[in-house]
Motif scaffolding. Structure first.
Motif, PDB file in Angstrom:
ATOM      1  N   ARG A   1       0.809  -1.220   0.000  1.00  0.00           N
ATOM      2  CA  ARG A   1       0.000   0.000   0.000  1.00  0.00           C
ATOM      3  C   ARG A   1       0.847   1.278   0.000  1.00  0.00           C
ATOM      4  NH1 ARG A   1      -5.382  -0.117   0.799  1.00  0.00           N
ATOM      5  NH2 ARG A   1      -5.309   2.054   1.475  1.00  0.00           N
ATOM      6  N   THR A   2       2.162   1.128   0.068  1.00  0.00           N
ATOM      7  CA  THR A   2       3.028   2.307   0.122  1.00  0.00           C
ATOM      8  C   THR A   2       4.095   2.273  -0.966  1.00  0.00           C
ATOM      9  OG1 THR A   2       4.699   1.362   1.612  1.00  0.00           O
ATOM     10  CG2 THR A   2       2.717   2.287   2.629  1.00  0.00           C
ATOM     11  N   ASN A   3       4.723   3.430  -1.177  1.00  0.00           N
ATOM     12  CA  ASN A   3       5.778   3.471  -2.190  1.00  0.00           C
ATOM     13  C   ASN A   3       7.102   2.922  -1.689  1.00  0.00           C
ATOM     14  OD1 ASN A   3       6.662   5.543  -0.521  1.00  0.00           O
ATOM     15  ND2 ASN A   3       6.725   7.109  -2.124  1.00  0.00           N
ATOM     16  N   LEU A   4       7.125   2.412  -0.465  1.00  0.00           N
ATOM     17  CA  LEU A   4       8.338   1.769   0.032  1.00  0.00           C
ATOM     18  C   LEU A   4       8.664   0.525  -0.792  1.00  0.00           C
ATOM     19  CD1 LEU A   4       7.795   2.137   3.888  1.00  0.00           C
ATOM     20  CD2 LEU A   4       9.330   3.462   2.415  1.00  0.00           C
ATOM     21  N   GLN A   5       7.659  -0.042  -1.453  1.00  0.00           N
ATOM     22  CA  GLN A   5       7.870  -1.212  -2.304  1.00  0.00           C
ATOM     23  C   GLN A   5       8.776  -0.882  -3.495  1.00  0.00           C
ATOM     24  OE1 GLN A   5       4.346  -2.212  -4.936  1.00  0.00           O
ATOM     25  NE2 GLN A   5       3.359  -0.682  -3.615  1.00  0.00           N
ATOM     26  N   PHE A   6       8.897   0.415  -3.819  1.00  0.00           N
ATOM     27  CA  PHE A   6       9.731   0.826  -4.948  1.00  0.00           C
ATOM     28  C   PHE A   6      11.103   1.340  -4.491  1.00  0.00           C
ATOM     29  CE2 PHE A   6       5.251   1.818  -6.146  1.00  0.00           C
ATOM     30  CZ  PHE A   6       5.106   0.792  -7.078  1.00  0.00           C
ATOM     31  N   ALA A   7      11.337   1.326  -3.194  1.00  0.00           N
ATOM     32  CA  ALA A   7      12.614   1.820  -2.662  1.00  0.00           C
ATOM     33  C   ALA A   7      13.730   0.808  -2.916  1.00  0.00           C
ATOM     34  CB  ALA A   7      12.496   2.100  -1.170  1.00  0.00           C
ATOM     35  N   SER A   8      14.941   1.298  -2.884  1.00  0.00           N
ATOM     36  CA  SER A   8      16.118   0.444  -3.037  1.00  0.00           C
ATOM     37  C   SER A   8      17.239   1.030  -2.199  1.00  0.00           C
ATOM     38  CB  SER A   8      16.538   0.346  -4.510  1.00  0.00           C
ATOM     39  OG  SER A   8      16.814   1.629  -5.037  1.00  0.00           O
ATOM     40  N   THR A   9      18.323   0.303  -2.069  1.00  0.00           N
ATOM     41  CA  THR A   9      19.452   0.787  -1.288  1.00  0.00           C
ATOM     42  C   THR A   9      19.921   2.147  -1.824  1.00  0.00           C
ATOM     43  OG1 THR A   9      20.199  -1.464  -0.819  1.00  0.00           O
ATOM     44  CG2 THR A   9      21.809   0.290  -0.537  1.00  0.00           C
ATOM     45  N   GLY A  10      20.007   3.113  -0.938  1.00  0.00           N
ATOM     46  CA  GLY A  10      20.423   4.458  -1.328  1.00  0.00           C
ATOM     47  C   GLY A  10      19.275   5.422  -1.531  1.00  0.00           C
ATOM     48  N   SER A  11      18.037   4.915  -1.580  1.00  0.00           N
ATOM     49  CA  SER A  11      16.877   5.790  -1.758  1.00  0.00           C
ATOM     50  C   SER A  11      16.725   6.731  -0.565  1.00  0.00           C
ATOM     51  CB  SER A  11      15.601   4.965  -1.901  1.00  0.00           C
ATOM     52  OG  SER A  11      15.598   4.216  -3.093  1.00  0.00           O
ATOM     53  N   LEU A  12      16.323   7.969  -0.831  1.00  0.00           N
ATOM     54  CA  LEU A  12      16.042   8.917   0.240  1.00  0.00           C
ATOM     55  C   LEU A  12      14.584   8.779   0.672  1.00  0.00           C
ATOM     56  CD1 LEU A  12      17.771  12.277  -0.793  1.00  0.00           C
ATOM     57  CD2 LEU A  12      18.601  10.485   0.734  1.00  0.00           C
ATOM     58  N   VAL A  13      14.352   8.883   1.976  1.00  0.00           N
ATOM     59  CA  VAL A  13      12.994   8.821   2.518  1.00  0.00           C
ATOM     60  C   VAL A  13      12.805   9.955   3.514  1.00  0.00           C
ATOM     61  CG1 VAL A  13      12.601   6.349   2.187  1.00  0.00           C
ATOM     62  CG2 VAL A  13      13.784   7.145   4.244  1.00  0.00           C
ATOM     63  N   ASN A  14      11.577  10.473   3.585  1.00  0.00           N
ATOM     64  CA  ASN A  14      11.257  11.540   4.528  1.00  0.00           C
ATOM     65  C   ASN A  14      11.002  10.962   5.917  1.00  0.00           C
ATOM     66  OD1 ASN A  14      11.329  13.512   2.480  1.00  0.00           O
ATOM     67  ND2 ASN A  14       9.199  13.083   1.924  1.00  0.00           N
ATOM     68  N   LEU A  15      11.544  11.605   6.940  1.00  0.00           N
ATOM     69  CA  LEU A  15      11.414  11.113   8.310  1.00  0.00           C
ATOM     70  C   LEU A  15      10.811  12.179   9.225  1.00  0.00           C
ATOM     71  CD1 LEU A  15      14.909   9.377   8.710  1.00  0.00           C
ATOM     72  CD2 LEU A  15      12.761   8.347   7.926  1.00  0.00           C
ATOM     73  N   GLU A  16       9.917  11.730  10.100  1.00  0.00           N
ATOM     74  CA  GLU A  16       9.333  12.622  11.103  1.00  0.00           C
ATOM     75  C   GLU A  16       9.002  11.829  12.357  1.00  0.00           C
ATOM     76  OE1 GLU A  16       5.401  15.378  12.111  1.00  0.00           O
ATOM     77  OE2 GLU A  16       5.517  14.337  10.183  1.00  0.00           O
ATOM     78  N   ARG A  17       9.392  12.374  13.507  1.00  0.00           N
ATOM     79  CA  ARG A  17       9.024  11.762  14.783  1.00  0.00           C
ATOM     80  C   ARG A  17       7.590  12.151  15.147  1.00  0.00           C
ATOM     81  NH1 ARG A  17      14.360  13.969  17.763  1.00  0.00           N
ATOM     82  NH2 ARG A  17      13.793  15.696  16.371  1.00  0.00           N
ATOM     83  N   PRO A  18       6.938  11.357  15.998  1.00  0.00           N
ATOM     84  CA  PRO A  18       5.552  11.679  16.390  1.00  0.00           C
ATOM     85  C   PRO A  18       5.466  13.022  17.097  1.00  0.00           C
ATOM     86  CG  PRO A  18       6.112   9.422  17.001  1.00  0.00           C
ATOM     87  CD  PRO A  18       7.396  10.090  16.598  1.00  0.00           C
ATOM     88  N   LEU A  19       4.269  13.626  17.027  1.00  0.00           N
ATOM     89  CA  LEU A  19       4.010  14.896  17.694  1.00  0.00           C
ATOM     90  C   LEU A  19       3.963  14.710  19.203  1.00  0.00           C
ATOM     91  CD1 LEU A  19       3.083  17.910  17.570  1.00  0.00           C
ATOM     92  CD2 LEU A  19       0.734  17.030  17.426  1.00  0.00           C
ATOM     93  N   ARG A  20       4.744  15.509  19.921  1.00  0.00           N
ATOM     94  CA  ARG A  20       4.686  15.490  21.380  1.00  0.00           C
ATOM     95  C   ARG A  20       3.417  16.179  21.855  1.00  0.00           C
ATOM     96  NH1 ARG A  20      10.095  16.573  24.418  1.00  0.00           N
ATOM     97  NH2 ARG A  20       8.674  18.025  25.448  1.00  0.00           N
ATOM     98  N   ALA A  21       2.942  15.786  23.032  1.00  0.00           N
ATOM     99  CA  ALA A  21       1.714  16.383  23.577  1.00  0.00           C
ATOM    100  C   ALA A  21       1.846  17.888  23.763  1.00  0.00           C
ATOM    101  CB  ALA A  21       1.350  15.729  24.903  1.00  0.00           C
TER     102      ALA A  21
END
Length: 203
Positions: free
Chosen positions: A73-93
């Motif tokens: 269901r995600t585009n991670l299926q198209f990722a490969s070694t070296g691919s860049l991905v966006n990262l975000e930590r959860p929202l703090r209260a």
């Protein structure tokens, strides 16, 4: 819960299919600080659970186990070694909501149909599946690969957003091309409104 404000791009280090899951290993710096096994991290807008943390150096290797459902269901299926991905930590209260409420549950995959520079900014057109388009409204919010963006144009089978230089430079969009897949999550409020309206009409 996330806000769609990407903190950094990570790099895919390894993708390893196993009998029970797909092991995804990401190298991260900023978002790895204070992270523990069992914590959540949004990768291209998809909420995943950290199952292993390696490397005591400045950057750390974060491992995640993806079920087939998440993989497909995600585009991670198209990722490969070296691919860049966006990262975000959860929202703090006690954190500031800089974007909009993002759950980390991907609604569908879109495809880039137009991607060009316009002045200092970039124009991005995304072909969108019908199950996501029903929630897309002009000037509404949508998460694209985990990035909180404002819809600037609505077409029959897609929508347009503008990307400012800061977003372009900070996120993995700078490595995307026409035809590439993007994770889409519609605005949570829009989903509830649509549900209420549908329920009221059926009553």
């Amino acid at each position: 819960m996330f806000t769609g404000i990407v903190e950094e791009t990570g790099t895919v280090e390894r993708i390893k299919p196993t009998a029970k899951s797909i092991e995804l290993t990401i190298r991260a710096v900023l978002t790895a600080r204070g992270l523990k096994v069992g914590d959540s991290l949004a990768i291209n807008g998809c909420c995943l659970t950290v199952v292993k943390i390696g490397s005591p150096r400045k950057s750390k290797l974060l491992q995640f186990d993806l079920l087939k459902e998440t993989w497909e269901r995600t585009n991670l299926q198209f990722a490969s070694t070296g691919s860049l991905v966006n990262l975000e930590r959860p929202l703090r209260a006690d954190g500031r909501l800089g974007g909009h409420f993002v759950t980390g549950h991907i609604d569908g995959i879109g495809r880039i149909t137009r991607w060009r520079k316009s002045g200092q900014d970039h124009v991005l057109d995304i072909a969108t599946p019908a199950e996501v388009m029903r929630y897309v409204v002009f000037k509404g919010s949508i998460a694209v690969d985990g990035i909180s963006l404002t819809v600037s144009g609505v077409q029959k089978k897609g929508f347009r957003v503008w990307i400012i230089p800061h977003t372009y430079g900070l996120t993995a969009l700078r490595k995307r091309n026409i035809g590439d897949a993007l994770n889409l999550e519609a605005d949570l409020i829009g989903k509830y409104v649509q549900k209420f309206v549908t329920s009221a009409s059926a009553a």
